[in-house]
Write a protein that holds these residues in place. Structure first.
Motif, PDB file in Angstrom:
ATOM      1  N   VAL A 328     -66.652 -14.572 -76.819  1.00  0.00           N
ATOM      2  CA  VAL A 328     -65.219 -14.508 -77.113  1.00  0.00           C
ATOM      3  C   VAL A 328     -64.521 -13.771 -75.974  1.00  0.00           C
ATOM      4  O   VAL A 328     -64.959 -12.701 -75.552  1.00  0.00           O
ATOM      5  CB  VAL A 328     -64.950 -13.782 -78.448  1.00  0.00           C
ATOM      6  N   SER A 329     -63.451 -14.360 -75.459  1.00  0.00           N
ATOM      7  CA  SER A 329     -62.640 -13.725 -74.419  1.00  0.00           C
ATOM      8  C   SER A 329     -61.284 -13.372 -75.003  1.00  0.00           C
ATOM      9  O   SER A 329     -60.754 -14.084 -75.863  1.00  0.00           O
ATOM     10  CB  SER A 329     -62.458 -14.663 -73.227  1.00  0.00           C
ATOM     11  N   LEU A 330     -60.693 -12.280 -74.521  1.00  0.00           N
ATOM     12  CA  LEU A 330     -59.400 -11.802 -75.003  1.00  0.00           C
ATOM     13  C   LEU A 330     -58.368 -11.846 -73.889  1.00  0.00           C
ATOM     14  O   LEU A 330     -58.688 -11.619 -72.711  1.00  0.00           O
ATOM     15  CB  LEU A 330     -59.498 -10.365 -75.521  1.00  0.00           C
ATOM     16  N   SER A 331     -57.129 -12.121 -74.265  1.00  0.00           N
ATOM     17  CA  SER A 331     -56.006 -12.054 -73.339  1.00  0.00           C
ATOM     18  C   SER A 331     -54.810 -11.515 -74.114  1.00  0.00           C
ATOM     19  O   SER A 331     -54.445 -12.061 -75.159  1.00  0.00           O
ATOM     20  CB  SER A 331     -55.676 -13.444 -72.778  1.00  0.00           C
ATOM     21  N   LEU A 332     -54.223 -10.425 -73.650  1.00  0.00           N
ATOM     22  CA  LEU A 332     -53.053  -9.850 -74.299  1.00  0.00           C
ATOM     23  C   LEU A 332     -51.814 -10.221 -73.497  1.00  0.00           C
ATOM     24  O   LEU A 332     -51.769  -9.994 -72.276  1.00  0.00           O
ATOM     25  CB  LEU A 332     -53.184  -8.331 -74.429  1.00  0.00           C
ATOM     26  N   ARG A 333     -50.812 -10.795 -74.200  1.00  0.00           N
ATOM     27  CA  ARG A 333     -49.698 -11.417 -73.489  1.00  0.00           C
ATOM     28  C   ARG A 333     -48.343 -11.027 -74.076  1.00  0.00           C
ATOM     29  O   ARG A 333     -48.228 -10.790 -75.282  1.00  0.00           O
ATOM     30  CB  ARG A 333     -49.837 -12.948 -73.548  1.00  0.00           C
ATOM     31  N   GLN A 334     -47.364 -11.011 -73.195  1.00  0.00           N
ATOM     32  CA  GLN A 334     -45.960 -10.907 -73.580  1.00  0.00           C
ATOM     33  C   GLN A 334     -45.195 -12.005 -72.854  1.00  0.00           C
ATOM     34  O   GLN A 334     -45.316 -12.139 -71.625  1.00  0.00           O
ATOM     35  CB  GLN A 334     -45.368  -9.544 -73.207  1.00  0.00           C
ATOM     36  N   ASP A 335     -44.460 -12.800 -73.619  1.00  0.00           N
ATOM     37  CA  ASP A 335     -43.643 -13.878 -73.038  1.00  0.00           C
ATOM     38  C   ASP A 335     -44.469 -14.785 -72.130  1.00  0.00           C
ATOM     39  O   ASP A 335     -44.025 -15.202 -71.054  1.00  0.00           O
ATOM     40  CB  ASP A 335     -42.456 -13.292 -72.263  1.00  0.00           C
ATOM     41  N   GLY A 336     -45.721 -15.066 -72.555  1.00  0.00           N
ATOM     42  CA  GLY A 336     -46.568 -15.998 -71.821  1.00  0.00           C
ATOM     43  C   GLY A 336     -47.328 -15.406 -70.658  1.00  0.00           C
ATOM     44  O   GLY A 336     -48.162 -16.090 -70.054  1.00  0.00           O
ATOM     45  N   ALA A 337     -47.067 -14.150 -70.313  1.00  0.00           N
ATOM     46  CA  ALA A 337     -47.749 -13.511 -69.177  1.00  0.00           C
ATOM     47  C   ALA A 337     -48.688 -12.430 -69.679  1.00  0.00           C
ATOM     48  O   ALA A 337     -48.372 -11.686 -70.620  1.00  0.00           O
ATOM     49  CB  ALA A 337     -46.728 -12.920 -68.212  1.00  0.00           C
ATOM     50  N   GLU A 338     -49.858 -12.328 -69.037  1.00  0.00           N
ATOM     51  CA  GLU A 338     -50.831 -11.318 -69.429  1.00  0.00           C
ATOM     52  C   GLU A 338     -50.328  -9.934 -69.064  1.00  0.00           C
ATOM     53  O   GLU A 338     -49.759  -9.729 -67.975  1.00  0.00           O
ATOM     54  CB  GLU A 338     -52.170 -11.602 -68.750  1.00  0.00           C
ATOM     55  N   VAL A 339     -50.526  -8.969 -69.968  1.00  0.00           N
ATOM     56  CA  VAL A 339     -50.041  -7.611 -69.734  1.00  0.00           C
ATOM     57  C   VAL A 339     -51.171  -6.746 -69.189  1.00  0.00           C
ATOM     58  O   VAL A 339     -52.353  -7.077 -69.289  1.00  0.00           O
ATOM     59  CB  VAL A 339     -49.479  -6.993 -71.025  1.00  0.00           C
ATOM     60  N   ALA A 340     -50.796  -5.619 -68.635  1.00  0.00           N
ATOM     61  CA  ALA A 340     -51.767  -4.689 -68.066  1.00  0.00           C
ATOM     62  C   ALA A 340     -52.496  -3.939 -69.169  1.00  0.00           C
ATOM     63  O   ALA A 340     -52.025  -3.832 -70.307  1.00  0.00           O
ATOM     64  CB  ALA A 340     -51.043  -3.697 -67.147  1.00  0.00           C
ATOM     65  N   GLN A 341     -53.663  -3.409 -68.823  1.00  0.00           N
ATOM     66  CA  GLN A 341     -54.434  -2.598 -69.755  1.00  0.00           C
ATOM     67  C   GLN A 341     -53.579  -1.440 -70.263  1.00  0.00           C
ATOM     68  O   GLN A 341     -52.862  -0.784 -69.507  1.00  0.00           O
ATOM     69  CB  GLN A 341     -55.668  -2.068 -69.042  1.00  0.00           C
TER      70      GLN A 341
END
Length: 504
Positions: A328-341
């Motif tokens: 499983v891979s994770l991606s955290l996003r806002q408005d379609g763009a990945e956010v920083a850690q």
């Protein structure tokens, strides 16, 4: 291997081994296999209803099950896992009108229910669907005496139609293909350290995913699965005495973690809500030999992350829900763009465990896909060690005095305070601030101490403006805190919520 093959193998190799026990009603693997084979014959003989929303193989039938944890579940639920047929898992606590709507949208070829569910029986009759009452002789008569060879099942075939209320009051229907649980079973066997000795007690309702999946895990292993028709603590303790593993949501785990220590329990799996530190401490003391696997997931996504707690340490920070499951891979996003850690974002998951979409009810829901990625709209952040923390859900964000607030961050800080055993943070309409933060707490910690400890960890704008005490949280049928009920109580000044006063 497919669960059909696993059950056949266990029936041949260990025919007298216990497969399932529900409140004293016990089936060995040989008995279970025989009953599944007889049910397969009976279902295949039914005429198939016309349906636009669900495709099944030619020899497959859709049957609805609404009898909760009745002993008939020991036959009817494994059958969907091991035959070409699929089960629509109805919550027995739904009102009649909701059952009627669901059956009209997705007519089953048969419905299995209790004789006192007269509204459900009438709805089935109006649709021309046979209703078999599992608490009468009708169920055994329907099974008959003709076991058939279980046919092959394709990985892409649907075996389960489930329902989730999600962010709306109306249940949304989703379908699960066999390959998704096959992949899940392979992953959870390793993640939860399961063996053929992992006899499992799951006290929760089988109409919800946590307990139903635990049944599938246990049968796949060839171990014994235990549950009870309705929760009763003495009966739960008797069932737990035969188990080495518990699977339960935190509220039920908290109820079990009382009395004398249970040293026979060596593994615990919990999900459905964040495990608070006080309950983790109690569980470690009450189950001194157990590792506790806390996982985060969703009906639509499957497993997402896991945090395993040992006697003295955890595989990730205790306030987090752990690291991603294998594959499983994770991606955290806002408005379609990945956010920083460290930055809050919507949690997207990539793997082979998610559903394709809803059969109905998905409009404006949290679940959606962006290419190979899927989300249910939960908000989280990645910590420096790569673990995941849950902050809330899209639409659940509160805005107070111009600041965006995610309640779960505050709830986590509250439950870290000694003496607080439960916390819910809600937003209440305020004339000048937009919303004010209200904390509803279970525990005996003085208000002055609560405020001083929170002020160390949270900025001022995240501190609740009001604090209310509660003796016992209202719960949903699945054992989660009923936040909607608390919100209603807050608006109505319900006497169950008692203002906490400062000592000064």
């Amino acid at each position: 291997m497919p669960l059909r093959i696993a059950i056949e193998h266990h029936a041949r190799q260990r025919p007298d081994a216990l497969a399932i026990a529900i409140s004293g009603h016990r089936l060995t693997y040989a008995q279970l296999h025989n009953r599944i084979a007889r049910l397969n014959t009976a279902l295949a003989a039914l005429p198939a209803q016309a349906r636009d929303t669900l495709d099944l193989p030619q020899d497959g039938r859709l049957y609805a099950f609404a009898a909760g944890n009745h002993p008939a579940a020991a036959t009817l639920l494994p059958a969907a896992l091991a035959t070409p047929h699929a089960v629509a898992l109805l919550d027995p606590h739904w009102p009649d009108a909701l059952h009627h709507q669901t059956l009209a949208k997705l007519p089953p070829d048969a419905i299995f229910c209790l004789s006192n569910q007269t509204g459900l029986i009438d709805a089935a009759r109006n649709l021309g669907v046979p209703a078999i009452c599992v608490d009468t002789d009708a169920f055994e008569i329907f099974l008959g005496d003709d076991p058939s060879t279980l046919p092959w099942t394709a990985p892409t075939d649907i075996f389960l139609v489930g329902f989730t209320s999600g962010t709306t009051s109306q249940p949304k229907a989703f379908a699960r293909a066999r390959h998704s649980w096959r992949a899940s079973l392979d992953a959870s066997r390793l993640a939860f350290a399961l063996t053929d000795q992992s006899n499992t007690f799951a006290p929760g309702p089988l109409s919800h995913g946590v307990s139903l999946y635990a049944m599938a895990e246990t049968l796949d292993l060839g171990a014994a699965f235990h549950t009870i028709t309705k929760f009763d603590l003495p009966e739960a303790r008797r069932a737990m005495a035969e188990a080495r593993r518990i699977v339960a949501v935190p509220t039920l785990l908290g109820t079990l973690a009382n009395g004398s220590a249970q040293e026979q329990i060596v593994e615990i799996t919990t999900a459905g809500a964040k495990l608070d530190p006080a309950l983790l401490t109690r569980a470690r003391a009450h189950f001194p030999r157990a590792r506790l696997h806390e996982y985060y997931g969703a009906s639509e996504l499957g497993f997402v992350s896991i945090n395993t707690h040992g006697r003295q340490s955890s595989s990730a920070p205790a306030h987090s829900v752990g690291h991603p499951f294998p594959h499983v891979s994770l991606s955290l996003r806002q408005d379609g763009a990945e956010v920083a850690q460290g930055t809050p974002g919507t949690i997207f998951v990539r793997g082979d465990l998610a559903i394709d979409g809803y059969l109905w009810g998905g409009r404006n829901s949290g679940f959606r896909r962006e290419g190979p990625w899927a989300t249910v709209g939960d908000i989280g952040q990645l910590n420096t060690d790569g673990s995941l923390s849950i902050l809330g859900r899209e639409g659940g964000m509160l805005i107070t005095a111009g600041h965006n607030i995610y309640p779960q961050e505050i709830e986590t800080a509250l439950t870290d305070i000694p003496g607080i055993t439960g916390a819910v943070v809600l937003g209440h309409t305020h004339a000048s601030r937009g919303q004010e933060l209200v904390a509803i707490l279970q525990g005996d910690t003085p208000l002055d101490e609560i405020r001083s400890r929170l002020a160390i960890h949270l900025p001022r704008y995240k501190l609740p403006r009001r604090y209310l005490g509660i003796t016992k949280f209202p719960l949903t049928q699945s054992g989660k805190i009923a936040r909607a009920t608390l919100d209603t109580w807050l608006k109505e000044d319900n006497p169950n919520l008692v203002p906490l006063a400062s000592a000064s």
